[in-house]
Structures are given as C-alpha cells and as structure tokens.
Design a protein around this motif. Structure first.
Motif, PDB file in Angstrom:
ATOM      1  N   VAL A 131       0.824  -1.216   0.000  1.00 41.16           N
ATOM      2  CA  VAL A 131       0.000   0.000   0.000  1.00 41.16           C
ATOM      3  C   VAL A 131       0.858   1.265   0.000  1.00 41.16           C
ATOM      4  N   ALA A 132       2.101   1.148   0.506  1.00 37.18           N
ATOM      5  CA  ALA A 132       2.984   2.328   0.510  1.00 37.18           C
ATOM      6  C   ALA A 132       3.220   2.797  -0.926  1.00 37.18           C
ATOM      7  N   ALA A 133       3.126   1.853  -1.858  1.00 46.41           N
ATOM      8  CA  ALA A 133       3.428   2.184  -3.253  1.00 46.41           C
ATOM      9  C   ALA A 133       2.165   2.504  -4.054  1.00 46.41           C
ATOM     10  N   SER A 134       1.012   2.608  -3.397  1.00 44.64           N
ATOM     11  CA  SER A 134      -0.193   2.857  -4.196  1.00 44.64           C
ATOM     12  C   SER A 134      -1.093   3.911  -3.552  1.00 44.64           C
ATOM     13  N   VAL A 135      -2.419   3.874  -3.850  1.00 48.01           N
ATOM     14  CA  VAL A 135      -3.285   4.953  -3.354  1.00 48.01           C
ATOM     15  C   VAL A 135      -3.332   5.001  -1.824  1.00 48.01           C
ATOM     16  N   CYS A 136      -3.694   6.174  -1.312  1.00 50.24           N
ATOM     17  CA  CYS A 136      -3.635   6.418   0.127  1.00 50.24           C
ATOM     18  C   CYS A 136      -4.673   5.608   0.914  1.00 50.24           C
ATOM     19  N   ARG A 137      -4.223   4.928   1.976  1.00 52.82           N
ATOM     20  CA  ARG A 137      -5.141   4.232   2.900  1.00 52.82           C
ATOM     21  C   ARG A 137      -5.005   4.861   4.276  1.00 52.82           C
ATOM     22  N   PRO A 138      -5.927   5.765   4.638  1.00 55.87           N
ATOM     23  CA  PRO A 138      -5.801   6.491   5.906  1.00 55.87           C
ATOM     24  C   PRO A 138      -5.693   5.570   7.126  1.00 55.87           C
ATOM     25  N   LEU A 139      -6.350   4.404   7.079  1.00 57.19           N
ATOM     26  CA  LEU A 139      -6.319   3.535   8.261  1.00 57.19           C
ATOM     27  C   LEU A 139      -4.909   3.059   8.597  1.00 57.19           C
ATOM     28  N   LEU A 140      -4.055   2.988   7.583  1.00 58.70           N
ATOM     29  CA  LEU A 140      -2.658   2.625   7.851  1.00 58.70           C
ATOM     30  C   LEU A 140      -1.775   3.864   7.872  1.00 58.70           C
ATOM     31  N   GLU A 141      -1.990   4.744   6.889  1.00 57.21           N
ATOM     32  CA  GLU A 141      -1.058   5.870   6.748  1.00 57.21           C
ATOM     33  C   GLU A 141      -1.187   6.902   7.854  1.00 57.21           C
ATOM     34  N   ASP A 142      -2.369   7.006   8.466  1.00 54.90           N
ATOM     35  CA  ASP A 142      -2.534   7.973   9.554  1.00 54.90           C
ATOM     36  C   ASP A 142      -2.140   7.374  10.915  1.00 54.90           C
ATOM     37  N   ALA A 143      -1.782   6.098  10.922  1.00 57.22           N
ATOM     38  CA  ALA A 143      -1.401   5.459  12.195  1.00 57.22           C
ATOM     39  C   ALA A 143       0.075   5.737  12.474  1.00 57.22           C
ATOM     40  N   PRO A 144       0.433   5.879  13.756  1.00 56.17           N
ATOM     41  CA  PRO A 144       1.844   6.153  14.066  1.00 56.17           C
ATOM     42  C   PRO A 144       2.754   5.022  13.602  1.00 56.17           C
ATOM     43  N   ASP A 145       2.259   3.792  13.686  1.00 59.17           N
ATOM     44  CA  ASP A 145       3.061   2.653  13.240  1.00 59.17           C
ATOM     45  C   ASP A 145       2.188   1.788  12.308  1.00 59.17           C
ATOM     46  N   PRO A 146       2.310   1.998  10.985  1.00 56.16           N
ATOM     47  CA  PRO A 146       1.432   1.299  10.037  1.00 56.16           C
ATOM     48  C   PRO A 146       1.472  -0.233  10.162  1.00 56.16           C
ATOM     49  N   LEU A 147       2.657  -0.788  10.455  1.00 57.41           N
ATOM     50  CA  LEU A 147       2.730  -2.254  10.546  1.00 57.41           C
ATOM     51  C   LEU A 147       1.920  -2.770  11.738  1.00 57.41           C
ATOM     52  N   ARG A 148       2.060  -2.073  12.868  1.00 58.72           N
ATOM     53  CA  ARG A 148       1.285  -2.511  14.047  1.00 58.72           C
ATOM     54  C   ARG A 148      -0.203  -2.318  13.812  1.00 58.72           C
ATOM     55  N   ALA A 149      -0.553  -1.241  13.125  1.00 64.90           N
ATOM     56  CA  ALA A 149      -1.970  -1.003  12.820  1.00 64.90           C
ATOM     57  C   ALA A 149      -2.489  -2.115  11.907  1.00 64.90           C
ATOM     58  N   ALA A 150      -1.679  -2.515  10.933  1.00 64.41           N
ATOM     59  CA  ALA A 150      -2.086  -3.584  10.008  1.00 64.41           C
ATOM     60  C   ALA A 150      -2.255  -4.901  10.768  1.00 64.41           C
ATOM     61  N   GLU A 151      -1.313  -5.185  11.670  1.00 62.63           N
ATOM     62  CA  GLU A 151      -1.401  -6.442  12.436  1.00 62.63           C
ATOM     63  C   GLU A 151      -2.673  -6.480  13.272  1.00 62.63           C
ATOM     64  N   ALA A 152      -2.973  -5.339  13.925  1.00 66.02           N
ATOM     65  CA  ALA A 152      -4.150  -5.287  14.805  1.00 66.02           C
ATOM     66  C   ALA A 152      -5.441  -5.421  13.994  1.00 66.02           C
ATOM     67  N   LEU A 153      -5.526  -4.695  12.877  1.00 62.12           N
ATOM     68  CA  LEU A 153      -6.737  -4.766  12.042  1.00 62.12           C
ATOM     69  C   LEU A 153      -6.923  -6.166  11.468  1.00 62.12           C
ATOM     70  N   LEU A 154      -5.819  -6.750  11.040  1.00 60.80           N
ATOM     71  CA  LEU A 154      -5.891  -8.088  10.436  1.00 60.80           C
ATOM     72  C   LEU A 154      -6.338  -9.123  11.477  1.00 60.80           C
ATOM     73  N   ARG A 155      -5.844  -8.963  12.699  1.00 57.37           N
ATOM     74  CA  ARG A 155      -6.281  -9.878  13.783  1.00 57.37           C
ATOM     75  C   ARG A 155      -7.785  -9.781  13.975  1.00 57.37           C
ATOM     76  N   GLU A 156      -8.285  -8.538  13.983  1.00 59.51           N
ATOM     77  CA  GLU A 156      -9.727  -8.312  14.177  1.00 59.51           C
ATOM     78  C   GLU A 156     -10.569  -8.895  13.043  1.00 59.51           C
ATOM     79  N   ARG A 157     -10.003  -8.842  11.841  1.00 61.29           N
ATOM     80  CA  ARG A 157     -10.813  -9.164  10.648  1.00 61.29           C
ATOM     81  C   ARG A 157     -10.665 -10.590  10.153  1.00 61.29           C
ATOM     82  N   THR A 158      -9.630 -11.286  10.637  1.00 60.25           N
ATOM     83  CA  THR A 158      -9.329 -12.592  10.039  1.00 60.25           C
ATOM     84  C   THR A 158     -10.503 -13.564  10.096  1.00 60.25           C
ATOM     85  N   THR A 159     -11.232 -13.590  11.219  1.00 63.80           N
ATOM     86  CA  THR A 159     -12.338 -14.559  11.299  1.00 63.80           C
ATOM     87  C   THR A 159     -13.408 -14.236  10.253  1.00 63.80           C
TER      88      THR A 159
END
Ligand code: S3P
Length: 197
Positions: A131-159
C-alpha cells in the motif's frame, strides 16, 4: 439510424464453466490485490467488474481517503454498504471489496448465499509494503506505526475473511497467477466444502 445501446457493464455472456450464483466477491486486507486480481478474474470469465472503492468515490463525489478523513469512517462505511448492496444485485460480476467491507455485520447478510466469496490472503508486512506504493489508505497511513496497525486490524478481521468459501494465498504469486488460482478454485468449488489454494 440510432446506434444499438451498449453498456460497458454488460460484456458478452460466455460460458464460465461455473454454476450459479454468477457473482464473485473478493475480500481481504488492504494490499491483497483485490482490484487488480478482480479485473483479471472478470476478464477470464467474461464477466463485468465492480470496484467498491470506486463506487464509493462515485457515490460520495470524492476520493475514498477524502471521504474517510473529511466525513468520517462511519459515513464511508454507509456508502460502502450501499455500493455493496447494489453490486450484489448484478449478475455475472466480480466485485472487489475494500478491506473493511467483509467485517461489517450488515454486509454479510446473504453474502455466502448470493455470491461465491474468495479471501485473498496477505501478510501484514506485504500489505504495508504494497500500500505504501499505491493509493492512500488512511487507516494505515494515519497510524503512528502502520505495521502494528495492520497487524491489529488483520487480527480483528481474520475470522470474517476466513468465512469465505475459498481462500487463496497471494504471497510470492503474481496477480495473474492469483487470478488463475481463483478461477481454478471457482471451477472446483462445491458448496459443501471450503477450498484453499
Ligand atoms: C479500507 C480499505 C481500503 C478502502 C479504505 C478502508 C479498510 O480498500 O476501502 O481505505 O478498512 O481496510 P482496499 O482494501 O482496496 O485497500
């Protein structure tokens, strides 16, 4: 003489080798390649393609990131649900959803009855890099740590993603390889079991 009405959303019907429902919904995290793969799958099946983020931008009259930042995530989710309902009424269609769509309770009603759902699986690391190389995703880009934000969101959504009929791994595969796997899985999928490729 009037030219025959043509509609870019109505490609010629050609045998897809699939049984009904003639509707495929791609779900999965940001950066999984849903839009790119979705277009390729639609081409291979001779079906039309709908990108829900594009539909939201059309309905909202602004790019997705502007809607999220300016009007809030809640408004974005309302528009996304509306776009999803409209797309799910179409026939012979491949729908690329946004990463949050499958996790919203109201969007799940009827999904697995009215469509074949396909989860494109991606790791948080690949998602952030892609996503760093493509259109803007505020849910990751506005987070202080995009990787941690991605891990947390993915944990929530995986089921939610994992409820899909079919799961396809996208790591170390090109979009075309993923699209071929999707079509292969759709042709082999029986409603009685889940399929993972
Ligand atoms: C979102 C994913 C994005 C877009 C919006 C929110 C999410 O779509 O809908 O930025 O909540 O995961 P992609 O999955 O196509 O990046």
């Amino acid at each position: 003489m009037t030219a025959p009405a043509s509609n870019e959303h109505d490609p010629p019907v050609r045998p897809s080798g699939l049984s009904p429902p003639f509707r495929v919904v791609l779900v999965g995290f940001m950066g999984a390649g849903k839009s790119t793969v979705g277009q390729l799958v639609a081409q291979k099946l001779g079906w039309s393609f709908v990108d829900l983020d594009e539909e939201v931008a059309r309905l909202g009259g602004a790019p997705v990131e502007e809607i999220i930042r300016g009007r809030g995530l809640r408004r974005f989710r309302q528009l996304e649900s509306k776009a999803g309902r409209a797309a799910l009424r179409r026939d012979r269609v491949v729908i690329a959803t946004g990463g949050g769509w499958a996790a919203q309770a109201e969007n799940k009603t009827g999904l697995n009855l009215n469509a074949r759902s396909v989860w494109l699986r991606v790791t948080p690391e690949s998602a952030v890099a892609r996503v760093a190389a493509s259109v803007c995703r505020p849910l990751l880009e506005d987070a202080p740590d995009p990787l941690r934000a991605a891990e947390a969101l993915l944990r929530e959504r995986t089921t939610h993603y994992a409820n899909s009929h079919i799961t396809i791994d996208t790591e170390e595969r090109t979009p075309d390889e993923v699209a071929c796997k999707v079509v292969e899985a759709l042709r082999n999928h029986s409603k009685r079991r889940k399929l993972s490729l």
